[in-house]
Design a protein around this motif. Structure first.
Motif, mmCIF file in Angstrom:
data_model
loop_
_atom_site.group_PDB
_atom_site.id
_atom_site.type_symbol
_atom_site.label_atom_id
_atom_site.label_comp_id
_atom_site.label_asym_id
_atom_site.label_seq_id
_atom_site.Cartn_x
_atom_site.Cartn_y
_atom_site.Cartn_z
ATOM 1 N N ASP A 11 -23.009 -15.381 -10.854
ATOM 2 C CA ASP A 11 -22.063 -16.473 -11.012
ATOM 3 C C ASP A 11 -21.061 -16.339 -9.854
ATOM 4 O O ASP A 11 -20.909 -15.259 -9.281
ATOM 5 C CB ASP A 11 -21.359 -16.320 -12.364
ATOM 6 C CG ASP A 11 -20.232 -17.310 -12.526
ATOM 7 O OD1 ASP A 11 -20.427 -18.496 -12.186
ATOM 8 O OD2 ASP A 11 -19.136 -16.899 -12.978
ATOM 9 N N ARG A 12 -20.390 -17.428 -9.478
ATOM 10 C CA ARG A 12 -19.457 -17.303 -8.366
ATOM 11 C C ARG A 12 -18.037 -16.968 -8.829
ATOM 12 O O ARG A 12 -17.536 -15.880 -8.590
ATOM 13 C CB ARG A 12 -19.436 -18.585 -7.506
ATOM 14 C CG ARG A 12 -18.775 -18.343 -6.145
ATOM 15 C CD ARG A 12 -18.436 -19.627 -5.416
ATOM 16 N NE ARG A 12 -17.257 -20.276 -5.999
ATOM 17 C CZ ARG A 12 -16.777 -21.440 -5.584
ATOM 18 N NH1 ARG A 12 -17.366 -22.089 -4.598
ATOM 19 N NH2 ARG A 12 -15.709 -21.962 -6.158
ATOM 20 N N ILE A 52 -25.474 -18.857 -8.703
ATOM 21 C CA ILE A 52 -25.692 -19.988 -9.622
ATOM 22 C C ILE A 52 -24.325 -20.325 -10.219
ATOM 23 O O ILE A 52 -23.761 -19.551 -10.964
ATOM 24 C CB ILE A 52 -26.719 -19.656 -10.716
ATOM 25 C CG1 ILE A 52 -26.440 -18.266 -11.327
ATOM 26 C CG2 ILE A 52 -28.138 -19.690 -10.172
ATOM 27 C CD1 ILE A 52 -26.977 -18.134 -12.723
ATOM 28 N N THR A 53 -23.814 -21.494 -9.855
ATOM 29 C CA THR A 53 -22.425 -21.793 -10.223
ATOM 30 C C THR A 53 -22.250 -23.225 -10.724
ATOM 31 O O THR A 53 -22.718 -24.176 -10.087
ATOM 32 C CB THR A 53 -21.484 -21.499 -9.021
ATOM 33 O OG1 THR A 53 -20.150 -21.866 -9.354
ATOM 34 C CG2 THR A 53 -21.904 -22.229 -7.759
ATOM 35 N N LEU A 133 -28.713 -10.457 -13.833
ATOM 36 C CA LEU A 133 -27.698 -11.508 -13.721
ATOM 37 C C LEU A 133 -26.325 -10.939 -14.054
ATOM 38 O O LEU A 133 -26.185 -10.146 -14.987
ATOM 39 C CB LEU A 133 -28.035 -12.668 -14.668
ATOM 40 C CG LEU A 133 -27.023 -13.817 -14.749
ATOM 41 C CD1 LEU A 133 -27.744 -15.161 -14.897
ATOM 42 C CD2 LEU A 133 -26.037 -13.639 -15.914
ATOM 43 N N VAL A 134 -25.328 -11.363 -13.281
ATOM 44 C CA VAL A 134 -23.943 -10.992 -13.566
ATOM 45 C C VAL A 134 -23.113 -12.262 -13.689
ATOM 46 O O VAL A 134 -23.105 -13.096 -12.772
ATOM 47 C CB VAL A 134 -23.331 -10.118 -12.447
ATOM 48 C CG1 VAL A 134 -21.963 -9.590 -12.889
ATOM 49 C CG2 VAL A 134 -24.253 -8.964 -12.079
ATOM 50 N N GLY A 135 -22.417 -12.395 -14.810
ATOM 51 C CA GLY A 135 -21.531 -13.538 -15.019
ATOM 52 C C GLY A 135 -20.256 -13.077 -15.688
ATOM 53 O O GLY A 135 -20.131 -11.904 -16.062
ATOM 54 N N ASP A 136 -19.308 -13.996 -15.821
ATOM 55 C CA ASP A 136 -18.083 -13.628 -16.533
ATOM 56 C C ASP A 136 -17.837 -14.532 -17.740
ATOM 57 O O ASP A 136 -16.796 -14.448 -18.369
ATOM 58 C CB ASP A 136 -16.864 -13.643 -15.588
ATOM 59 C CG ASP A 136 -16.462 -15.040 -15.163
ATOM 60 O OD1 ASP A 136 -17.361 -15.910 -15.020
ATOM 61 O OD2 ASP A 136 -15.261 -15.290 -14.982
ATOM 62 N N ARG A 137 -18.821 -15.379 -18.044
ATOM 63 C CA ARG A 137 -18.671 -16.272 -19.195
ATOM 64 C C ARG A 137 -19.941 -16.263 -20.046
ATOM 65 O O ARG A 137 -21.031 -15.992 -19.550
ATOM 66 C CB ARG A 137 -18.412 -17.709 -18.731
ATOM 67 C CG ARG A 137 -17.041 -17.881 -18.100
ATOM 68 C CD ARG A 137 -16.705 -19.347 -17.927
ATOM 69 N NE ARG A 137 -15.450 -19.522 -17.222
ATOM 70 C CZ ARG A 137 -14.247 -19.535 -17.826
ATOM 71 N NH1 ARG A 137 -14.153 -19.412 -19.123
ATOM 72 N NH2 ARG A 137 -13.158 -19.679 -17.104
#
Ligand SMILES: [Mg+2]
Length: 185
Positions: A11-12, A52-53, A133-137
């Motif tokens: 994620d951005r 992927i944003t 995958l790394v995201g914050d949401r």
């Protein structure tokens, strides 16, 4: 047959750059600590790095697709001296309710739907079963789950409540580096 490569999906906002509400100005962009070493490790181990944003700020008319590309060029220029780059960038400018004009659509490319991930896999020959995958949401975790990515990380404290699905919560991007090393060993 061409060998499929593993990917590091990122994620951005909140993972590559610090979360800023509807970031679009390069001067407001600060890289997240740990993102450069993570990209260096991923690249050294043969992972394709894919952004992927969701960028609903475009659909809402807050900034343009051109502004988005200027900011991504700025980020690539910040990474370049460290010999890393983002190999592919996918963004979803749409919003089902708040989008203006052509941007007001419900689409499978807006996270938590997996459209951007699946398209990247198709276009770049990626092996989802070996990807991370790394995201914050929770929407990031949802998209990764729907795409079938086995290693999902929820970074930082953007989300107050737990997300659905199977993932690991982390406070440091260095933890992702450890996983990439283990998976590649
Ligand atoms: Mg984010």
């Amino acid at each position: 047959m061409k060998t499929l490569r593993p990917a590091l999906f990122l994620d951005r906002d909140g993972v590559i750059n610090e979360e800023v509400h509807y970031l679009w100005k390069p001067e407001d962009c600060r890289l997240v600590p740990g993102i450069i070493p993570l990209l260096q490790t991923a690249q050294a181990l043969g992972y394709v790095t894919v952004v992927i944003t969701n960028q609903a700020g475009i659909g809402r008319g807050m900034y343009s697709e051109a502004d988005f590309h200027v900011l991504m060029d700025h980020i690539q220029a910040e990474l370049a001296p460290h010999n890393v780059r983002l190999d592919a960038i996918y963004f979803s400018p749409f919003h089902p309710e708040h989008g203006v004009g052509e941007y007001k659509i419900d689409t499978d490319c807006r996270k938590p739907a997996p459209g951007m991930i699946l398209r990247a896999a198709e276009e770049h020959g990626l092996d989802i079963s070996r990807s991370v995958l790394v995201g914050d949401r929770c929407t990031d975790i949802g998209a990764g789950t729907a795409a079938g990515i086995p290693h999902l990380f929820l970074f930082g404290n953007t989300e107050a409540a737990p997300c659905e699905g199977s993932y690991r919560k982390i406070d440091s991007l260095a933890e992702v580096e450890s996983t990439l090393r283990t998976l590649s060993a």
